[in-house]
Design an enzyme around this catalytic site. Structure first.
Site, PDB file in Angstrom:
ATOM      1  N   HIS A  48       0.669  -1.036   0.014  1.00  0.00           N
ATOM      2  CA  HIS A  48       0.174   0.095  -0.038  1.00  0.00           C
ATOM      3  C   HIS A  48       0.836   1.378  -0.006  1.00  0.00           C
ATOM      4  CE1 HIS A  48      -3.978  -1.903   0.604  1.00  0.00           C
ATOM      5  NE2 HIS A  48      -3.330  -2.808   1.149  1.00  0.00           N
ATOM      6  N   ASP A  63       3.009   9.195  -1.869  1.00  0.00           N
ATOM      7  CA  ASP A  63       1.977   8.380  -1.373  1.00  0.00           C
ATOM      8  C   ASP A  63       1.385   7.263  -2.534  1.00  0.00           C
ATOM      9  OD1 ASP A  63       0.044   7.643   0.438  1.00  0.00           O
ATOM     10  OD2 ASP A  63      -0.617   9.884   0.580  1.00  0.00           O
TER      11      ASP A  63
END
Length: 469
Positions: free
Chosen positions: A157, A365
């Protein structure tokens, strides 16, 4: 359909309050388990004097959780140490902040072995096992060593760093080789997947086959790019709930006619909060005729408070917010509201709807679900504008946002000005395109795309080498 066994570092039991403690991934995993049935296993977040492997089972809102407590040394070395002081900064391109200590690596391996010992009896022969994130790179290998022949997938992730950065990690080759115990590895973007392939090719002599399988000798693993989504319908419904409407009215009243800019981020250096504040300060000085027409609300709940790096970023932001307000505030206006606490998701939905601008500007991110939640919460007749970092994984799916370089205060400043002056027609056009993507590639789309790949793999692949103890 076979059960889904989700394994992650932390387990957050669902609750009816839409607790602000639940991040986007936690909400997504809970939704996946409701759809498939199964168990969510991981650390409880609690400390014990001695690790026993005792499991606490709970069922809440259709999700069964199984948690274990960890010893203080485990938490210090595995979680605060290797996961968050070594891997996290390195994988977010902050090699200057990464700390390499053998004790951290030893604790990381020990806890993964303990997780494998504890969860193995819960796994039934037909279950599909899905391991989540960088805390558990070696877990698949440890499960194989304990005789687990199930299909096991892994999803990352966070970003995968460039080869030159990853090569600075001691024993990087050995750590990455453990990932070949999985059947499928998922990444949010093609970029992160290609960085993984580049390392495997250059450092491990791996070969990529036409079907997306990465092979090293007789070991192989399927790679997929599969961006996570949100439960878009559920979040849009939250924005229409009573508590969200109440929050919306509260924000509109407190704004006294000014436009709200909102940022919602965990307190972390990867989120670019310092750079965001500087970009907003540049806007205040560059566009003085507009400055008293807006204010920025930054919600930043603390995380990893025992890690020194996170203490420093909190101190920096507190000082910077005071400086900005001291230089620009007036008797009837404070330009920056900085709040260090989390809020329930229904309250956040109301805040998002009230905001003219959603400011999502991480320096790096893996995905960023706040951007998608902001879009889902908007009023179709009068939507706000999303300003999004081009270095967030979400930027690839959300090209209709105003994409900016978060390191450039000028770009952030100009984007704020552009968003404030954007016509209703353009705002609606951009929002409709963004909303269509958020709706189509939602959390269940992500779940199906990945698990379909995983379930297509034979239970025991002929190409897998036995894993030695």
């Amino acid at each position: 359909m076979s059960r889904l066994i989700v394994i992650s570092n932390r387990v957050t039991a669902p609750n009816g309050s839409n607790s602000g403690a639940q991040g986007g991934l936690a909400v997504a995993l809970a939704a996946a388990l409701r759809e498939n049935g199964g168990i969510w296993f991981g650390w409880s977040g609690e400390q014990t004097d001695q690790f026993t492997g005792q499991i606490s089972m709970q069922r809440s809102e259709g999700v069964t959780t199984a948690t274990v407590d960890l010893e203080e040394q485990d938490i210090d070395e595995y979680y605060n140490g290797y996961a968050n002081r070594t891997l996290w900064p390195l994988f977010h391109y902050r090699i200057d902040l990464a700390e390499y200590e053998r004790g951290f690596a030893g604790g990381y391996q020990r806890v993964n072995e303990r997780f494998a010992d504890t969860v193995r009896p819960l796994i039934e022969p037909d279950d599909v096992v899905w391991v989540q994130d960088y805390h558990m790179f070696p877990l698949g290998q440890e499960l194989r060593r304990r005789g687990c022949k199930n299909r096991i997938g892994f999803f990352l992730h966070i970003p995968w760093p460039p080869r030159r950065l990853l090569s600075s990690l001691p024993k990087a080759h050995e750590l990455i080789e453990t990932l070949f115990a999985y059947d499928v590895i998922g990444f949010h973007t093609q970029e992160w997947m290609e960085s993984f392939i580049d390392f495997a090719r250059a450092e491990m002599e791996a070969v990529v086959q036409p079907d997306g399988v990465l092979r090293i000798g007789l070991k192989s693993v399927k790679l997929v790019a599969c961006p996570i989504g949100i439960d878009a319908k559920e979040f849009a419904a939250l924005a229409e709930s009573g508590s969200a409407r109440e929050t919306y009215q509260q924000m509109r009243t407190s704004s006294v006619g000014r436009s709200l800019i909102v940022g919602v981020d965990r307190l972390d250096y990867s989120k670019g909060l310092e750079e965001r504040f500087l970009g907003y300060e540049r806007f205040l000085t560059t566009y003085p005729e507009q400055r008293k027409e807006v204010y920025l609300l930054q919600i930043a709940p603390p995380s990893r408070a025992t890690v020194e790096t996170y203490q420093r970023i909190r101190n920096t932001l507190e000082g910077l917010s005071g400086k900005i307000n001291g230089a620009h505030a007036d008797l009837d206006w404070v330009p920056l509201r900085y709040v260090n606490q989390g809020y329930p998701r229904d309250v956040l939905a109301g805040v998002y709807r009230a905001a003219k601008i959603g400011l999502v500007t991480p320096l790096r991110d893996g995905m960023n679900l706040v951007a998608k939640e902001y879009v889902a919460a908007q009023d179709p007749k009068d939507p706000g504008v999303l300003i999004l970092s081009k270095f967030a994984g979400a930027a690839i799916q959300m090209e209709q946002a105003l994409l900016v370089n978060p390191y450039s205060a000028e770009e952030v400043s100009d984007a704020i000005c552009q968003a404030l002056n954007m016509s209703l027609e353009e705002r609606i056009e951009r929002w409709q395109a963004l909303k269509a993507g958020v709706d189509e590639q939602d959390v269940m789309w992500w779940l199906k795309k990945f698990t379909d790949e995983l379930r297509s793999v034979p239970m025991e692949t002929e190409t897998r080498l036995p894993v030695e103890a």
